[in-house]
Write a protein that holds these residues in place. Structure first.
Motif, PDB file in Angstrom:
ATOM      1  N   LEU A  93      45.942  29.394  39.465  1.00  0.00           N
ATOM      2  CA  LEU A  93      44.762  30.204  39.754  1.00  0.00           C
ATOM      3  C   LEU A  93      44.933  31.086  40.978  1.00  0.00           C
ATOM      4  O   LEU A  93      44.030  31.870  41.293  1.00  0.00           O
ATOM      5  CB  LEU A  93      43.540  29.294  39.958  1.00  0.00           C
ATOM      6  CG  LEU A  93      43.205  28.327  38.826  1.00  0.00           C
ATOM      7  CD1 LEU A  93      42.004  27.477  39.204  1.00  0.00           C
ATOM      8  CD2 LEU A  93      42.951  29.080  37.535  1.00  0.00           C
ATOM      9  N   ALA A  97      46.009  38.285  39.201  1.00  0.00           N
ATOM     10  CA  ALA A  97      45.896  38.685  37.800  1.00  0.00           C
ATOM     11  C   ALA A  97      45.514  37.490  36.943  1.00  0.00           C
ATOM     12  O   ALA A  97      45.732  36.341  37.332  1.00  0.00           O
ATOM     13  CB  ALA A  97      47.218  39.278  37.318  1.00  0.00           C
ATOM     14  N   PRO A  98      44.947  37.717  35.772  1.00  0.00           N
ATOM     15  CA  PRO A  98      44.621  36.593  34.877  1.00  0.00           C
ATOM     16  C   PRO A  98      45.884  35.845  34.467  1.00  0.00           C
ATOM     17  O   PRO A  98      46.874  36.446  34.064  1.00  0.00           O
ATOM     18  CB  PRO A  98      43.968  37.285  33.669  1.00  0.00           C
ATOM     19  CG  PRO A  98      43.498  38.610  34.182  1.00  0.00           C
ATOM     20  CD  PRO A  98      44.469  39.011  35.243  1.00  0.00           C
ATOM     21  N   SER A 181      37.536  28.519  35.629  1.00  0.00           N
ATOM     22  CA  SER A 181      37.857  29.667  36.478  1.00  0.00           C
ATOM     23  C   SER A 181      37.577  30.972  35.729  1.00  0.00           C
ATOM     24  O   SER A 181      37.921  31.102  34.543  1.00  0.00           O
ATOM     25  CB  SER A 181      39.330  29.618  36.897  1.00  0.00           C
ATOM     26  OG  SER A 181      39.682  30.795  37.611  1.00  0.00           O
ATOM     27  N   LYS A 183      39.048  33.672  35.803  1.00  0.00           N
ATOM     28  CA  LYS A 183      40.274  34.367  35.411  1.00  0.00           C
ATOM     29  C   LYS A 183      40.948  33.757  34.190  1.00  0.00           C
ATOM     30  O   LYS A 183      41.895  34.337  33.660  1.00  0.00           O
ATOM     31  CB  LYS A 183      41.257  34.377  36.584  1.00  0.00           C
ATOM     32  CG  LYS A 183      40.773  35.131  37.794  1.00  0.00           C
ATOM     33  CD  LYS A 183      41.851  35.224  38.858  1.00  0.00           C
ATOM     34  CE  LYS A 183      42.178  33.864  39.437  1.00  0.00           C
ATOM     35  NZ  LYS A 183      43.151  33.965  40.552  1.00  0.00           N
ATOM     36  N   PRO A 220      38.569  38.063  30.524  1.00  0.00           N
ATOM     37  CA  PRO A 220      39.269  38.946  31.476  1.00  0.00           C
ATOM     38  C   PRO A 220      40.256  39.847  30.750  1.00  0.00           C
ATOM     39  O   PRO A 220      40.959  39.428  29.834  1.00  0.00           O
ATOM     40  CB  PRO A 220      39.983  37.952  32.407  1.00  0.00           C
ATOM     41  CG  PRO A 220      40.174  36.727  31.582  1.00  0.00           C
ATOM     42  CD  PRO A 220      39.008  36.652  30.647  1.00  0.00           C
ATOM     43  N   SER A 225      42.961  45.915  37.783  1.00  0.00           N
ATOM     44  CA  SER A 225      42.816  45.534  39.181  1.00  0.00           C
ATOM     45  C   SER A 225      41.719  46.387  39.810  1.00  0.00           C
ATOM     46  O   SER A 225      41.872  47.615  39.916  1.00  0.00           O
ATOM     47  CB  SER A 225      44.134  45.730  39.930  1.00  0.00           C
ATOM     48  OG  SER A 225      44.008  45.317  41.279  1.00  0.00           O
ATOM     49  N   ILE A 227      39.968  42.749  38.317  1.00  0.00           N
ATOM     50  CA  ILE A 227      39.894  42.278  36.941  1.00  0.00           C
ATOM     51  C   ILE A 227      38.594  42.742  36.297  1.00  0.00           C
ATOM     52  O   ILE A 227      37.506  42.590  36.858  1.00  0.00           O
ATOM     53  CB  ILE A 227      39.992  40.742  36.890  1.00  0.00           C
ATOM     54  CG1 ILE A 227      41.299  40.266  37.530  1.00  0.00           C
ATOM     55  CG2 ILE A 227      39.914  40.249  35.455  1.00  0.00           C
ATOM     56  CD1 ILE A 227      41.423  38.757  37.617  1.00  0.00           C
ATOM     57  N   PHE A 229      36.017  42.502  32.943  1.00  0.00           N
ATOM     58  CA  PHE A 229      35.607  41.491  31.966  1.00  0.00           C
ATOM     59  C   PHE A 229      34.819  42.148  30.846  1.00  0.00           C
ATOM     60  O   PHE A 229      34.102  43.136  31.062  1.00  0.00           O
ATOM     61  CB  PHE A 229      34.745  40.410  32.626  1.00  0.00           C
ATOM     62  CG  PHE A 229      35.457  39.622  33.695  1.00  0.00           C
ATOM     63  CD1 PHE A 229      36.178  38.479  33.380  1.00  0.00           C
ATOM     64  CD2 PHE A 229      35.415  40.033  35.021  1.00  0.00           C
ATOM     65  CE1 PHE A 229      36.831  37.752  34.359  1.00  0.00           C
ATOM     66  CE2 PHE A 229      36.060  39.313  36.005  1.00  0.00           C
ATOM     67  CZ  PHE A 229      36.776  38.168  35.669  1.00  0.00           C
TER      68      PHE A 229
END
Length: 418
Positions: A93, A97-98, A181, A183, A220, A225, A227, A229
Protein backbone atom coordinates in the motif's frame (compact mmCIF):
# COMPACT_ATOMS: atom_id res chain seq x y z
CA UNK A 1 -0.59 -28.98 29.16
CA UNK A 2 -0.41 -25.23 29.68
CA UNK A 3 3.20 -25.03 28.52
CA UNK A 4 2.50 -27.05 25.41
CA UNK A 5 -0.41 -24.74 24.66
CA UNK A 6 1.85 -21.76 25.22
CA UNK A 7 4.69 -22.88 23.02
CA UNK A 8 2.56 -24.33 20.24
CA UNK A 9 0.57 -21.14 19.68
CA UNK A 10 3.10 -18.35 19.89
CA UNK A 11 6.34 -20.07 18.95
CA UNK A 12 4.64 -21.62 16.01
CA UNK A 13 3.78 -18.02 15.03
CA UNK A 14 6.53 -16.70 15.13
CA UNK A 15 9.64 -18.17 14.50
CA UNK A 16 8.27 -18.35 10.98
CA UNK A 17 8.09 -14.62 10.60
CA UNK A 18 11.40 -14.12 8.85
CA UNK A 19 12.37 -15.88 5.67
CA UNK A 20 13.64 -19.41 6.29
CA UNK A 21 13.43 -18.88 10.07
CA UNK A 22 13.15 -21.74 12.54
CA UNK A 23 9.71 -22.59 13.97
CA UNK A 24 9.59 -24.43 17.27
CA UNK A 25 6.64 -26.69 17.92
CA UNK A 26 7.10 -28.46 21.24
CA UNK A 27 10.88 -28.72 21.26
CA UNK A 28 11.43 -29.79 17.66
CA UNK A 29 12.65 -27.28 15.08
CA UNK A 30 12.26 -27.07 11.36
CA UNK A 31 12.47 -24.41 8.67
CA UNK A 32 9.51 -22.76 6.99
CA UNK A 33 9.49 -19.91 4.51
CA UNK A 34 6.26 -18.28 3.53
CA UNK A 35 7.79 -16.93 0.33
CA UNK A 36 9.64 -19.95 -1.00
CA UNK A 37 8.75 -20.54 -4.63
CA UNK A 38 9.52 -24.24 -4.57
CA UNK A 39 6.43 -26.32 -3.87
CA UNK A 40 8.54 -29.35 -3.00
CA UNK A 41 10.19 -27.56 -0.09
CA UNK A 42 6.84 -26.51 1.27
CA UNK A 43 5.51 -30.09 1.13
CA UNK A 44 8.59 -31.30 3.01
CA UNK A 45 8.09 -28.68 5.70
CA UNK A 46 4.43 -29.60 6.06
CA UNK A 47 5.36 -33.26 6.41
CA UNK A 48 7.78 -32.39 9.20
CA UNK A 49 5.09 -30.40 10.99
CA UNK A 50 2.62 -33.28 10.79
CA UNK A 51 5.24 -35.76 12.02
CA UNK A 52 6.08 -33.55 14.99
CA UNK A 53 2.44 -33.31 16.00
CA UNK A 54 1.79 -37.04 15.61
CA UNK A 55 4.97 -38.09 17.50
CA UNK A 56 5.63 -35.46 20.18
CA UNK A 57 7.43 -38.02 22.35
CA UNK A 58 10.10 -38.53 19.66
CA UNK A 59 10.66 -34.82 19.22
CA UNK A 60 11.09 -34.05 22.89
CA UNK A 61 7.94 -32.57 24.40
CA UNK A 62 8.08 -29.58 26.73
CA UNK A 63 7.06 -30.45 30.26
CA UNK A 64 4.65 -28.20 32.19
CA UNK A 65 7.35 -27.28 34.68
CA UNK A 66 9.59 -25.90 31.94
CA UNK A 67 7.62 -22.64 31.79
CA UNK A 68 9.35 -19.73 33.40
CA UNK A 69 9.48 -16.00 32.99
CA UNK A 70 12.04 -16.12 30.20
CA UNK A 71 9.81 -18.43 28.15
CA UNK A 72 6.89 -16.03 28.51
CA UNK A 73 9.09 -13.15 27.42
CA UNK A 74 10.06 -15.13 24.33
CA UNK A 75 6.41 -15.69 23.54
CA UNK A 76 5.65 -11.98 23.71
CA UNK A 77 8.67 -11.20 21.56
CA UNK A 78 7.37 -13.68 19.01
CA UNK A 79 4.19 -11.62 18.58
CA UNK A 80 6.33 -8.58 17.86
CA UNK A 81 8.12 -10.55 15.14
CA UNK A 82 4.72 -11.39 13.65
CA UNK A 83 4.05 -7.66 13.48
CA UNK A 84 7.22 -7.20 11.46
CA UNK A 85 6.13 -9.79 8.89
CA UNK A 86 2.67 -8.29 8.61
CA UNK A 87 4.20 -4.86 8.25
CA UNK A 88 6.10 -6.18 5.24
CA UNK A 89 2.77 -7.35 3.81
CA UNK A 90 1.44 -3.79 4.16
CA UNK A 91 4.21 -2.45 1.94
CA UNK A 92 1.96 -3.12 -1.03
CA UNK A 93 0.00 0.00 0.00
CA UNK A 94 3.01 2.32 0.19
CA UNK A 95 3.24 2.89 -3.56
CA UNK A 96 1.46 6.05 -4.76
CA UNK A 97 0.08 4.13 -7.75
CA UNK A 98 -2.65 1.47 -7.45
CA UNK A 99 -1.03 -1.89 -6.67
CA UNK A 100 -1.39 -4.76 -9.11
CA UNK A 101 -3.60 -7.73 -8.38
CA UNK A 102 -0.55 -9.98 -8.17
CA UNK A 103 1.09 -7.85 -5.46
CA UNK A 104 -2.10 -7.74 -3.39
CA UNK A 105 -2.59 -11.49 -3.76
CA UNK A 106 0.97 -12.18 -2.53
CA UNK A 107 0.41 -10.03 0.56
CA UNK A 108 -2.87 -11.76 1.34
CA UNK A 109 -1.31 -15.18 0.78
CA UNK A 110 1.22 -14.38 3.50
CA UNK A 111 -1.65 -13.70 5.91
CA UNK A 112 -3.46 -16.83 4.74
CA UNK A 113 -0.46 -19.09 5.38
CA UNK A 114 -0.06 -17.81 8.94
CA UNK A 115 -3.82 -18.10 9.54
CA UNK A 116 -3.77 -21.67 8.24
CA UNK A 117 -1.12 -22.60 10.81
CA UNK A 118 -3.32 -21.19 13.56
CA UNK A 119 -6.30 -23.22 12.36
CA UNK A 120 -4.23 -26.40 12.12
CA UNK A 121 -2.81 -25.80 15.60
CA UNK A 122 -6.30 -25.32 17.06
CA UNK A 123 -7.65 -28.47 15.39
CA UNK A 124 -4.74 -30.56 16.69
CA UNK A 125 -5.37 -29.31 20.24
CA UNK A 126 -9.06 -30.02 19.99
CA UNK A 127 -8.38 -33.64 19.02
CA UNK A 128 -6.05 -34.32 21.99
CA UNK A 129 -7.59 -36.66 24.59
CA UNK A 130 -8.36 -35.06 27.93
CA UNK A 131 -7.61 -36.89 31.13
CA UNK A 132 -10.40 -36.89 33.71
CA UNK A 133 -9.92 -36.89 37.45
CA UNK A 134 -11.61 -39.84 39.15
CA UNK A 135 -11.81 -40.74 42.85
CA UNK A 136 -9.87 -43.93 42.25
CA UNK A 137 -7.01 -42.03 40.62
CA UNK A 138 -6.94 -39.55 43.47
CA UNK A 139 -6.88 -42.33 46.06
CA UNK A 140 -4.05 -44.11 44.25
CA UNK A 141 -2.10 -40.85 43.82
CA UNK A 142 -1.96 -41.46 40.07
CA UNK A 143 -3.04 -37.88 39.30
CA UNK A 144 -1.08 -36.11 42.02
CA UNK A 145 -0.55 -32.41 41.33
CA UNK A 146 0.25 -29.72 43.79
CA UNK A 147 -1.61 -26.42 43.73
CA UNK A 148 1.40 -24.50 42.44
CA UNK A 149 1.64 -26.72 39.36
CA UNK A 150 -2.07 -26.32 38.63
CA UNK A 151 -1.87 -22.58 39.03
CA UNK A 152 1.13 -22.42 36.71
CA UNK A 153 -0.67 -24.50 34.10
CA UNK A 154 -3.75 -22.28 34.22
CA UNK A 155 -1.71 -19.09 33.95
CA UNK A 156 0.29 -20.52 31.04
CA UNK A 157 -2.90 -21.50 29.22
CA UNK A 158 -4.38 -18.05 29.76
CA UNK A 159 -1.19 -16.43 28.49
CA UNK A 160 -1.15 -18.66 25.41
CA UNK A 161 -4.77 -17.75 24.65
CA UNK A 162 -4.04 -14.04 25.07
CA UNK A 163 -1.02 -14.29 22.76
CA UNK A 164 -3.02 -16.17 20.16
CA UNK A 165 -5.88 -13.66 20.28
CA UNK A 166 -3.44 -10.79 19.89
CA UNK A 167 -1.78 -12.43 16.89
CA UNK A 168 -5.13 -13.23 15.25
CA UNK A 169 -6.22 -9.62 15.73
CA UNK A 170 -3.05 -8.39 14.02
CA UNK A 171 -3.50 -10.72 11.05
CA UNK A 172 -7.16 -9.79 10.56
CA UNK A 173 -6.40 -6.06 10.87
CA UNK A 174 -3.68 -6.23 8.21
CA UNK A 175 -5.89 -8.17 5.79
CA UNK A 176 -8.73 -5.70 6.37
CA UNK A 177 -6.46 -2.70 5.76
CA UNK A 178 -5.25 -4.18 2.48
CA UNK A 179 -8.72 -4.95 1.14
CA UNK A 180 -10.37 -1.71 2.24
CA UNK A 181 -7.58 0.54 0.99
CA UNK A 182 -8.93 2.98 -1.64
CA UNK A 183 -6.04 2.09 -3.94
CA UNK A 184 -6.89 -1.62 -4.04
CA UNK A 185 -9.40 -2.88 -6.57
CA UNK A 186 -11.17 -5.93 -5.13
CA UNK A 187 -11.17 -8.73 -7.70
CA UNK A 188 -12.87 -12.12 -7.19
CA UNK A 189 -9.48 -13.67 -6.43
CA UNK A 190 -8.67 -11.08 -3.76
CA UNK A 191 -12.15 -11.43 -2.28
CA UNK A 192 -11.79 -15.22 -2.07
CA UNK A 193 -8.44 -14.92 -0.27
CA UNK A 194 -9.85 -12.43 2.23
CA UNK A 195 -12.85 -14.63 3.00
CA UNK A 196 -10.57 -17.64 3.49
CA UNK A 197 -8.35 -15.70 5.89
CA UNK A 198 -11.25 -14.54 8.04
CA UNK A 199 -12.78 -17.99 8.02
CA UNK A 200 -9.54 -19.59 9.18
CA UNK A 201 -9.11 -17.00 11.93
CA UNK A 202 -12.73 -17.23 13.08
CA UNK A 203 -13.25 -13.48 12.57
CA UNK A 204 -16.01 -13.18 9.92
CA UNK A 205 -17.53 -9.99 11.35
CA UNK A 206 -16.22 -7.79 8.50
CA UNK A 207 -17.27 -10.03 5.62
CA UNK A 208 -20.62 -8.36 4.94
CA UNK A 209 -18.93 -4.96 4.83
CA UNK A 210 -16.32 -6.21 2.37
CA UNK A 211 -19.06 -7.76 0.20
CA UNK A 212 -20.73 -4.36 0.07
CA UNK A 213 -17.40 -2.76 -0.91
CA UNK A 214 -16.95 -5.38 -3.62
CA UNK A 215 -20.07 -4.00 -5.33
CA UNK A 216 -19.80 -0.29 -4.51
CA UNK A 217 -16.13 0.53 -3.99
CA UNK A 218 -14.77 3.16 -6.47
CA UNK A 219 -12.42 1.65 -9.03
CA UNK A 220 -8.93 3.26 -9.21
CA UNK A 221 -7.73 4.02 -12.70
CA UNK A 222 -4.17 2.98 -13.62
CA UNK A 223 -1.58 5.48 -14.90
CA UNK A 224 -3.25 8.46 -13.23
CA UNK A 225 -1.57 10.90 -10.85
CA UNK A 226 -3.26 11.73 -8.58
CA UNK A 227 -5.32 8.56 -8.71
CA UNK A 228 -8.65 8.94 -10.46
CA UNK A 229 -11.65 6.82 -9.47
CA UNK A 230 -14.74 5.68 -11.34
CA UNK A 231 -18.00 4.64 -9.70
CA UNK A 232 -19.11 1.08 -10.53
CA UNK A 233 -22.70 -0.08 -10.88
CA UNK A 234 -23.61 -2.08 -7.75
CA UNK A 235 -26.44 -3.83 -9.59
CA UNK A 236 -24.32 -5.01 -12.52
CA UNK A 237 -23.79 -8.73 -12.98
CA UNK A 238 -20.03 -8.26 -12.53
CA UNK A 239 -20.66 -7.00 -8.97
CA UNK A 240 -22.23 -10.28 -7.85
CA UNK A 241 -20.39 -12.24 -5.17
CA UNK A 242 -19.59 -15.77 -6.47
CA UNK A 243 -21.65 -18.51 -4.88
CA UNK A 244 -18.59 -20.41 -3.65
CA UNK A 245 -17.34 -17.36 -1.74
CA UNK A 246 -20.79 -16.67 -0.29
CA UNK A 247 -21.02 -20.27 0.94
CA UNK A 248 -17.61 -20.06 2.65
CA UNK A 249 -18.61 -16.81 4.36
CA UNK A 250 -21.90 -18.29 5.53
CA UNK A 251 -20.11 -21.34 6.97
CA UNK A 252 -17.81 -19.04 8.95
CA UNK A 253 -20.75 -16.99 10.28
CA UNK A 254 -22.64 -20.14 11.29
CA UNK A 255 -19.54 -21.49 13.03
CA UNK A 256 -19.35 -18.44 15.32
CA UNK A 257 -23.14 -18.52 15.85
CA UNK A 258 -23.74 -14.92 14.77
CA UNK A 259 -27.27 -14.66 13.36
CA UNK A 260 -27.20 -10.91 12.49
CA UNK A 261 -24.01 -11.54 10.52
CA UNK A 262 -25.65 -14.44 8.67
CA UNK A 263 -28.54 -12.20 7.64
CA UNK A 264 -26.16 -9.43 6.55
CA UNK A 265 -24.20 -11.91 4.41
CA UNK A 266 -27.48 -13.04 2.86
CA UNK A 267 -28.46 -9.46 1.98
CA UNK A 268 -25.08 -8.64 0.43
CA UNK A 269 -24.66 -11.87 -1.58
CA UNK A 270 -27.54 -14.00 -2.83
CA UNK A 271 -30.25 -11.40 -2.08
CA UNK A 272 -28.52 -8.66 -4.06
CA UNK A 273 -29.91 -7.68 -7.49
CA UNK A 274 -26.46 -8.21 -8.98
CA UNK A 275 -26.57 -11.89 -8.04
CA UNK A 276 -29.90 -12.38 -9.80
CA UNK A 277 -28.67 -10.67 -12.95
CA UNK A 278 -25.56 -12.81 -12.90
CA UNK A 279 -27.67 -15.96 -12.63
CA UNK A 280 -29.81 -14.88 -15.57
CA UNK A 281 -26.74 -14.24 -17.73
CA UNK A 282 -25.08 -17.53 -16.79
CA UNK A 283 -28.02 -19.91 -16.80
CA UNK A 284 -30.93 -18.36 -18.69
CA UNK A 285 -29.46 -16.50 -21.65
CA UNK A 286 -28.45 -19.57 -23.68
CA UNK A 287 -31.81 -21.39 -23.25
CA UNK A 288 -33.69 -18.18 -24.11
CA UNK A 289 -31.66 -17.71 -27.27
CA UNK A 290 -32.31 -21.32 -28.27
CA UNK A 291 -36.03 -20.93 -27.55
CA UNK A 292 -36.19 -17.74 -29.64
CA UNK A 293 -34.50 -19.49 -32.57
CA UNK A 294 -36.82 -22.52 -32.30
CA UNK A 295 -39.49 -21.14 -34.72
CA UNK A 296 -36.92 -20.51 -37.44
CA UNK A 297 -35.42 -23.95 -36.99
CA UNK A 298 -38.90 -25.52 -36.92
CA UNK A 299 -39.93 -23.80 -40.14
CA UNK A 300 -36.73 -24.92 -41.89
CA UNK A 301 -37.29 -28.54 -40.82
CA UNK A 302 -40.99 -28.35 -41.80
CA UNK A 303 -40.18 -27.04 -45.30
CA UNK A 304 -37.76 -29.90 -45.82
CA UNK A 305 -40.28 -32.50 -44.61
CA UNK A 306 -42.95 -31.19 -46.99
CA UNK A 307 -40.83 -32.33 -49.92
CA UNK A 308 -41.22 -36.01 -48.91
CA UNK A 309 -45.00 -36.14 -49.49
CA UNK A 310 -47.37 -35.66 -52.43
CA UNK A 311 -50.81 -35.85 -50.80
CA UNK A 312 -51.19 -32.10 -50.30
CA UNK A 313 -49.63 -28.88 -51.46
CA UNK A 314 -46.11 -28.09 -50.15
CA UNK A 315 -47.37 -24.92 -48.45
CA UNK A 316 -50.06 -26.75 -46.48
CA UNK A 317 -47.69 -29.56 -45.57
CA UNK A 318 -45.14 -27.03 -44.36
CA UNK A 319 -47.70 -25.24 -42.18
CA UNK A 320 -48.98 -28.48 -40.65
CA UNK A 321 -45.44 -29.73 -39.87
CA UNK A 322 -44.46 -26.33 -38.50
CA UNK A 323 -47.46 -26.24 -36.16
CA UNK A 324 -46.74 -29.76 -34.93
CA UNK A 325 -43.08 -29.05 -34.22
CA UNK A 326 -43.87 -25.79 -32.41
CA UNK A 327 -46.56 -27.49 -30.32
CA UNK A 328 -44.17 -30.30 -29.33
CA UNK A 329 -41.31 -27.94 -28.46
CA UNK A 330 -43.59 -25.58 -26.56
CA UNK A 331 -45.26 -28.35 -24.55
CA UNK A 332 -41.95 -30.02 -23.71
CA UNK A 333 -40.31 -26.73 -22.70
CA UNK A 334 -43.29 -25.72 -20.55
CA UNK A 335 -43.30 -29.07 -18.76
CA UNK A 336 -39.57 -28.80 -18.10
CA UNK A 337 -39.84 -25.26 -16.72
CA UNK A 338 -42.68 -26.22 -14.39
CA UNK A 339 -40.75 -29.29 -13.18
CA UNK A 340 -37.61 -27.25 -12.45
CA UNK A 341 -39.36 -24.35 -10.72
CA UNK A 342 -41.69 -26.48 -8.59
CA UNK A 343 -39.11 -29.04 -7.41
CA UNK A 344 -39.03 -29.21 -3.61
CA UNK A 345 -36.97 -32.32 -2.82
CA UNK A 346 -34.02 -30.12 -1.82
CA UNK A 347 -36.09 -28.14 0.71
CA UNK A 348 -35.71 -28.97 4.39
CA UNK A 349 -37.33 -26.40 6.68
CA UNK A 350 -37.85 -23.35 4.47
CA UNK A 351 -40.42 -23.48 1.64
CA UNK A 352 -42.00 -20.91 -0.64
CA UNK A 353 -45.13 -19.07 0.40
CA UNK A 354 -48.31 -19.74 -1.53
CA UNK A 355 -48.62 -17.58 -4.63
CA UNK A 356 -44.91 -17.03 -5.25
CA UNK A 357 -44.40 -16.83 -9.06
CA UNK A 358 -42.44 -19.67 -10.63
CA UNK A 359 -39.86 -17.31 -12.12
CA UNK A 360 -39.17 -15.92 -8.63
CA UNK A 361 -38.78 -19.42 -7.23
CA UNK A 362 -36.14 -20.30 -9.81
CA UNK A 363 -34.40 -16.94 -9.62
CA UNK A 364 -34.18 -16.95 -5.81
CA UNK A 365 -33.54 -20.64 -5.14
CA UNK A 366 -29.99 -19.97 -3.82
CA UNK A 367 -31.44 -17.42 -1.42
CA UNK A 368 -33.99 -19.93 -0.10
CA UNK A 369 -31.35 -22.66 0.20
CA UNK A 370 -29.03 -20.43 2.24
CA UNK A 371 -31.84 -19.38 4.60
CA UNK A 372 -32.66 -23.07 4.94
CA UNK A 373 -29.06 -23.73 6.02
CA UNK A 374 -29.25 -20.99 8.65
CA UNK A 375 -32.52 -22.39 9.99
CA UNK A 376 -30.99 -25.86 10.19
CA UNK A 377 -28.00 -24.52 12.12
CA UNK A 378 -30.12 -22.62 14.68
CA UNK A 379 -32.97 -25.09 15.09
CA UNK A 380 -33.19 -28.53 16.62
CA UNK A 381 -31.50 -31.32 14.70
CA UNK A 382 -34.16 -33.91 15.62
CA UNK A 383 -37.03 -33.85 13.11
CA UNK A 384 -39.65 -34.61 15.79
CA UNK A 385 -38.63 -31.50 17.78
CA UNK A 386 -39.03 -29.05 14.93
CA UNK A 387 -41.47 -26.30 15.74
CA UNK A 388 -40.50 -26.19 19.43
CA UNK A 389 -37.75 -23.59 18.96
CA UNK A 390 -38.13 -20.29 20.76
CA UNK A 391 -36.09 -17.24 21.65
CA UNK A 392 -35.22 -13.89 20.19
CA UNK A 393 -32.92 -15.19 17.45
CA UNK A 394 -35.44 -17.75 16.25
CA UNK A 395 -38.24 -15.17 16.19
CA UNK A 396 -36.03 -12.80 14.18
CA UNK A 397 -35.16 -15.56 11.71
CA UNK A 398 -38.81 -16.49 11.29
CA UNK A 399 -39.75 -12.87 10.64
CA UNK A 400 -36.89 -12.47 8.16
CA UNK A 401 -38.04 -15.59 6.32
CA UNK A 402 -41.60 -14.30 6.09
CA UNK A 403 -40.46 -10.95 4.69
CA UNK A 404 -38.67 -12.83 1.91
CA UNK A 405 -41.84 -14.60 0.79
CA UNK A 406 -40.97 -17.92 2.43
CA UNK A 407 -42.35 -20.06 5.23
CA UNK A 408 -40.26 -21.56 8.02
CA UNK A 409 -41.56 -24.93 9.24
CA UNK A 410 -44.78 -25.16 7.26
CA UNK A 411 -47.15 -27.14 9.50
CA UNK A 412 -48.51 -29.52 6.87
CA UNK A 413 -44.97 -30.57 5.88
CA UNK A 414 -43.73 -31.31 9.41
CA UNK A 415 -43.30 -34.86 10.61
CA UNK A 416 -46.54 -36.32 11.94
CA UNK A 417 -48.67 -33.43 10.63
CA UNK A 418 -49.48 -34.76 7.15
Amino acid sequence: MGSRCLTSSAKLILRSCTECSSIRYGSSSFHVSFQLPKRQVQKRQLARLQYTRKHPQRSGGLSPRAINSSTQVDELRAVDRLGEVLQDALQVLESPAPPSERAVVESLRTCERIARYFRTDSDSKGSEPKTQDTPAMNLLFLDEKDEASKSSSRSATALAKAIKDQAITKISDVAYKIVTSPKVFITPRILELYVNIMSLLGRPETLSQVFSLYAKKPVPQPNTSPIQFTSPSPNAAASAVPMKIATTAMDAAIEVKNLPLCLDILNTTVCAPAFRRSKILKKAVVPLIGFSLAPLAAYTVASQLSMYQDTMSPEMATNIAFAGIIAYVGLTATTGIVAVTTANDQMDRVTWATGMPLRERWLREEERAMIDRVAGAWGFKEPWRRGEEEGQDWAALKEFTGLKGMVLDRVELMEGME
